[in-house]
Structures are given as C-alpha cells and as structure tokens.
Write a protein that holds these residues in place. Structure first.
Motif, PDB file in Angstrom:
ATOM      1  N   ILE A 167       0.836  -1.209   0.000  1.00 43.04           N
ATOM      2  CA  ILE A 167       0.000   0.000   0.000  1.00 43.04           C
ATOM      3  C   ILE A 167       0.864   1.250   0.000  1.00 43.04           C
ATOM      4  O   ILE A 167       0.597   2.204  -0.735  1.00 43.04           O
ATOM      5  CB  ILE A 167      -0.944  -0.014   1.228  1.00 43.04           C
ATOM      6  N   ILE A 168       1.929   1.243   0.802  1.00 47.87           N
ATOM      7  CA  ILE A 168       2.836   2.397   0.853  1.00 47.87           C
ATOM      8  C   ILE A 168       3.486   2.615  -0.515  1.00 47.87           C
ATOM      9  O   ILE A 168       3.612   3.750  -0.971  1.00 47.87           O
ATOM     10  CB  ILE A 168       3.897   2.209   1.953  1.00 47.87           C
ATOM     11  N   ALA A 197       2.277   1.936  -3.431  1.00 51.76           N
ATOM     12  CA  ALA A 197       1.281   2.520  -4.336  1.00 51.76           C
ATOM     13  C   ALA A 197       0.993   3.972  -3.964  1.00 51.76           C
ATOM     14  O   ALA A 197       0.873   4.838  -4.840  1.00 51.76           O
ATOM     15  CB  ALA A 197      -0.004   1.702  -4.288  1.00 51.76           C
ATOM     16  N   ALA A 198       0.885   4.242  -2.672  1.00 54.64           N
ATOM     17  CA  ALA A 198       0.594   5.606  -2.221  1.00 54.64           C
ATOM     18  C   ALA A 198       1.734   6.550  -2.570  1.00 54.64           C
ATOM     19  O   ALA A 198       1.502   7.714  -2.921  1.00 54.64           O
ATOM     20  CB  ALA A 198       0.336   5.614  -0.717  1.00 54.64           C
ATOM     21  N   GLU A 199       2.966   6.063  -2.474  1.00 51.03           N
ATOM     22  CA  GLU A 199       4.126   6.880  -2.842  1.00 51.03           C
ATOM     23  C   GLU A 199       3.994   7.422  -4.260  1.00 51.03           C
ATOM     24  O   GLU A 199       4.210   8.610  -4.514  1.00 51.03           O
ATOM     25  CB  GLU A 199       5.410   6.049  -2.759  1.00 51.03           C
ATOM     26  N   LYS A 200       3.656   6.542  -5.171  1.00 47.31           N
ATOM     27  CA  LYS A 200       3.535   6.951  -6.564  1.00 47.31           C
ATOM     28  C   LYS A 200       2.503   8.067  -6.720  1.00 47.31           C
ATOM     29  O   LYS A 200       2.711   9.033  -7.451  1.00 47.31           O
ATOM     30  CB  LYS A 200       3.142   5.750  -7.436  1.00 47.31           C
ATOM     31  N   GLN A 201       1.397   7.915  -6.000  1.00 50.01           N
ATOM     32  CA  GLN A 201       0.332   8.913  -6.080  1.00 50.01           C
ATOM     33  C   GLN A 201       0.774  10.242  -5.468  1.00 50.01           C
ATOM     34  O   GLN A 201       0.629  11.301  -6.074  1.00 50.01           O
ATOM     35  CB  GLN A 201      -0.920   8.393  -5.348  1.00 50.01           C
ATOM     36  N   PHE A 202       1.318  10.192  -4.260  1.00 49.85           N
ATOM     37  CA  PHE A 202       1.720  11.422  -3.572  1.00 49.85           C
ATOM     38  C   PHE A 202       2.875  12.114  -4.290  1.00 49.85           C
ATOM     39  O   PHE A 202       2.903  13.343  -4.395  1.00 49.85           O
ATOM     40  CB  PHE A 202       2.117  11.120  -2.126  1.00 49.85           C
ATOM     41  N   PHE A 203       3.844  11.326  -4.751  1.00 50.58           N
ATOM     42  CA  PHE A 203       4.986  11.914  -5.447  1.00 50.58           C
ATOM     43  C   PHE A 203       4.545  12.619  -6.729  1.00 50.58           C
ATOM     44  O   PHE A 203       5.056  13.689  -7.075  1.00 50.58           O
ATOM     45  CB  PHE A 203       6.018  10.842  -5.794  1.00 50.58           C
ATOM     46  N   ALA A 204       3.596  12.023  -7.424  1.00 50.71           N
ATOM     47  CA  ALA A 204       3.177  12.564  -8.721  1.00 50.71           C
ATOM     48  C   ALA A 204       2.192  13.717  -8.593  1.00 50.71           C
ATOM     49  O   ALA A 204       2.240  14.675  -9.381  1.00 50.71           O
ATOM     50  CB  ALA A 204       2.560  11.448  -9.569  1.00 50.71           C
ATOM     51  N   LYS A 205       1.298  13.644  -7.583  1.00 46.66           N
ATOM     52  CA  LYS A 205       0.187  14.606  -7.530  1.00 46.66           C
ATOM     53  C   LYS A 205       0.210  15.527  -6.318  1.00 46.66           C
ATOM     54  O   LYS A 205      -0.497  16.556  -6.317  1.00 46.66           O
ATOM     55  CB  LYS A 205      -1.147  13.838  -7.544  1.00 46.66           C
ATOM     56  N   GLY A 206       0.958  15.166  -5.277  1.00 46.94           N
ATOM     57  CA  GLY A 206       0.925  15.962  -4.057  1.00 46.94           C
ATOM     58  C   GLY A 206      -0.113  15.445  -3.085  1.00 46.94           C
ATOM     59  O   GLY A 206      -1.084  14.772  -3.468  1.00 46.94           O
ATOM     60  N   TYR A 207       0.072  15.779  -1.815  1.00 48.88           N
ATOM     61  CA  TYR A 207      -0.779  15.232  -0.751  1.00 48.88           C
ATOM     62  C   TYR A 207      -2.244  15.601  -0.924  1.00 48.88           C
ATOM     63  O   TYR A 207      -3.130  14.748  -0.848  1.00 48.88           O
ATOM     64  CB  TYR A 207      -0.272  15.732   0.604  1.00 48.88           C
ATOM     65  N   ASP A 208      -2.535  16.871  -1.136  1.00 45.29           N
ATOM     66  CA  ASP A 208      -3.923  17.332  -1.123  1.00 45.29           C
ATOM     67  C   ASP A 208      -4.733  16.830  -2.304  1.00 45.29           C
ATOM     68  O   ASP A 208      -5.966  16.741  -2.229  1.00 45.29           O
ATOM     69  CB  ASP A 208      -3.957  18.861  -1.075  1.00 45.29           C
ATOM     70  N   ASP A 251      -8.417   7.039  -4.391  1.00 45.90           N
ATOM     71  CA  ASP A 251      -7.394   6.858  -5.429  1.00 45.90           C
ATOM     72  C   ASP A 251      -6.440   5.728  -5.049  1.00 45.90           C
ATOM     73  O   ASP A 251      -6.082   4.885  -5.886  1.00 45.90           O
ATOM     74  CB  ASP A 251      -6.586   8.145  -5.618  1.00 45.90           C
ATOM     75  N   ILE A 252      -6.009   5.738  -3.794  1.00 48.52           N
ATOM     76  CA  ILE A 252      -5.038   4.738  -3.337  1.00 48.52           C
ATOM     77  C   ILE A 252      -5.689   3.355  -3.287  1.00 48.52           C
ATOM     78  O   ILE A 252      -5.087   2.357  -3.691  1.00 48.52           O
ATOM     79  CB  ILE A 252      -4.471   5.141  -1.969  1.00 48.52           C
ATOM     80  N   ALA A 253      -6.918   3.290  -2.809  1.00 46.71           N
ATOM     81  CA  ALA A 253      -7.629   2.010  -2.752  1.00 46.71           C
ATOM     82  C   ALA A 253      -7.770   1.414  -4.149  1.00 46.71           C
ATOM     83  O   ALA A 253      -7.567   0.204  -4.350  1.00 46.71           O
ATOM     84  CB  ALA A 253      -9.005   2.209  -2.112  1.00 46.71           C
ATOM     85  N   ALA A 254      -8.087   2.261  -5.126  1.00 46.51           N
ATOM     86  CA  ALA A 254      -8.212   1.779  -6.499  1.00 46.51           C
ATOM     87  C   ALA A 254      -6.871   1.288  -7.031  1.00 46.51           C
ATOM     88  O   ALA A 254      -6.801   0.283  -7.755  1.00 46.51           O
ATOM     89  CB  ALA A 254      -8.753   2.903  -7.390  1.00 46.51           C
ATOM     90  N   GLU A 255      -5.804   1.974  -6.653  1.00 45.48           N
ATOM     91  CA  GLU A 255      -4.463   1.602  -7.114  1.00 45.48           C
ATOM     92  C   GLU A 255      -4.057   0.224  -6.605  1.00 45.48           C
ATOM     93  O   GLU A 255      -3.418  -0.561  -7.324  1.00 45.48           O
ATOM     94  CB  GLU A 255      -3.457   2.656  -6.643  1.00 45.48           C
ATOM     95  N   VAL A 256      -4.419  -0.096  -5.358  1.00 41.42           N
ATOM     96  CA  VAL A 256      -3.993  -1.375  -4.758  1.00 41.42           C
ATOM     97  C   VAL A 256      -5.053  -2.464  -4.886  1.00 41.42           C
ATOM     98  O   VAL A 256      -4.831  -3.599  -4.463  1.00 41.42           O
ATOM     99  CB  VAL A 256      -3.613  -1.189  -3.271  1.00 41.42           C
ATOM    100  N   GLY A 257      -6.223  -2.124  -5.441  1.00 47.57           N
ATOM    101  CA  GLY A 257      -7.260  -3.126  -5.636  1.00 47.57           C
ATOM    102  C   GLY A 257      -7.970  -3.524  -4.359  1.00 47.57           C
ATOM    103  O   GLY A 257      -8.404  -4.675  -4.220  1.00 47.57           O
TER     104      GLY A 257
END
Length: 227
Positions: free
Chosen positions: A19-20, A22-33, A39-45
């Motif tokens: 999960i971390i 997957a979340a890294e990719k999201q936060f790094f690319a888009k920012g926290y807010d 989004d993260i749940a969808a990324e990890v299924g």
C-alpha cells in the motif's frame, strides 16, 4: 510448528508495504492534497474500508512514507559518518550525505519538508508512532553531528572559539535552505552562470574556512572562546 500469529503479522507487513508503494507513486506525482484514499484504494485493488484497516487516515499513510524516507537518510548518514576517518571529515560527511539524499531521493525530501510546512495539526504529528520513530532517528543523527563538532574542537581540527550547538544548528539550517531554495534565488544565481550544485560547493568551501582551525590554539591566531 507454524506460528500463525507471526505469519499473519508478516502478511500484514507485506500488504502495508504494498500500500505504501502505491501511495508513494500517487503522492509523489500529484501531491498530498490532490490524492484521496479512494485513489489509493483503487491503485492497490482494495475497498476503501479494507484500506482503512491498514491505515486509519490519509495522514497516517503519508507519515509512513515520510518515515520510509527518513530511514533511508539515517542509514546513509550512519554509513557516511562511520566511514569518515576524522572528526572534521565526519562533519563534512554529514552535510555531503544530506545533499546527496536531497539529490537522489528528492521526492522523499519534499515529503519531509511538506510535513513541517504547517499543513498538519502538530498534535496529530506528535501522536503518530511513525513520526515518533522518525524524530528519534533524526535526533540520533543530529547528536552524532553535534558530537563530531565537539570532538573536532577537542582534537584541534575545528576552531575552539565556536559553540558546537550553534554550529550544528547553523549548518543544518544552511543545508536545508540550499536544498529547499526559493525559485527567485535560483534565478538570481543562474543569471550569473551559477547553478545550485556550484553554489552548494562554494558554500561548503566557505563553511570549511569558517570552522576549520588555522591557528595554534584551537582557533585563528589571537582568537579566544567568546562568552
């Protein structure tokens, strides 16, 4: 005999790391807010409800990422300082490693700065176990840095008229300032043909001249420890 509890803990850890990642990719690319738990749940299924079983809040997940970056930094600092043969070189290694981390792990560095930006409630930060672990690691590394400065004063390689705590804080502030430099200041340097790396090297030379003992009594000729 198979330890069912241990197997469950290992599986939970494996899933948490997944999960971390997957979340890294999201936060790094888009920012926290911009990123949501959906989004993260969808990324990890996973369903969002299942995701919350591993991380109670988006904050907690973000803090886990900051801790991961801090662990990398702490390991780099330990290795760099342990491999430095003299105290003055340990001081230099501490700053060099910090700069290298900012270059090689820029996304983690940004996450650490964002954590301290005032965006999060201080009480939430201090109550989080991952942030508490991060604080202990950073405190350990800072203490080693400060102690290397003190040892350098005692062995005569660093000026005796400086205060170790002040120098440790000052050098930390300088490193943070360079690694998180304002865009307008970068533009001013660029207008003179100076990039960030050259500026950092020049600052290091200036700091070395500032703290290195060049006299016979632990400081520049004729100097003495101030009050």
């Amino acid at each position: 005999m198979v330890d069912i509890k241990e197997l469950k803990e290992k599986e939970k850890e494996r899933r948490s790391n997944f999960i971390i990642d997957a979340a890294e990719k999201q936060f790094f690319a888009k920012g926290y807010d911009t990123v949501s738990m959906d989004d993260i749940a969808a990324e990890v299924g996973l369903s969002k409800a299942a995701l919350y079983r591993y991380f109670e809040t988006k904050e907690a997940l973000y803090f886990a990422i900051v801790l991961r970056g801090t662990r990398i930094l702490a390991a780099m600092l330990r290795e760099g300082m342990d491999n430095a043969p003299t105290n003055i070189e340990k001081v230099t290694a501490y700053r060099d490693v910090g700069d290298q981390f900012a270059k090689d792990y820029a996304d983690y560095q940004k996450c650490c700065y964002f954590l301290m930006s005032g965006r999060f409630d201080p009480a939430s930060i201090m109550a989080n176990k991952d942030i508490q672990e991060m604080g202990l690691m950073l405190g350990e590394m800072y203490t080693r840095f400060r102690n290397a400065i003190q040892a350098g004063i005692e062995d005569g390689s660093i000026r005796s008229d400086v205060e170790p705590e002040e120098i440790a804080v000052l050098l930390t502030m300088i490193s943070d300032g360079i690694n998180n430099m304002r865009s307008d200041l970068l533009m001013i340097l660029a207008s003179r043909g100076i990039d960030k790396e050259k500026f950092s090297r020049d600052v290091k030379r200036l700091i070395a001249a500032m703290i290195t003992n060049t006299g016979k009594n632990g400081g520049p000729e004729g100097s003495h420890r101030g009050d």
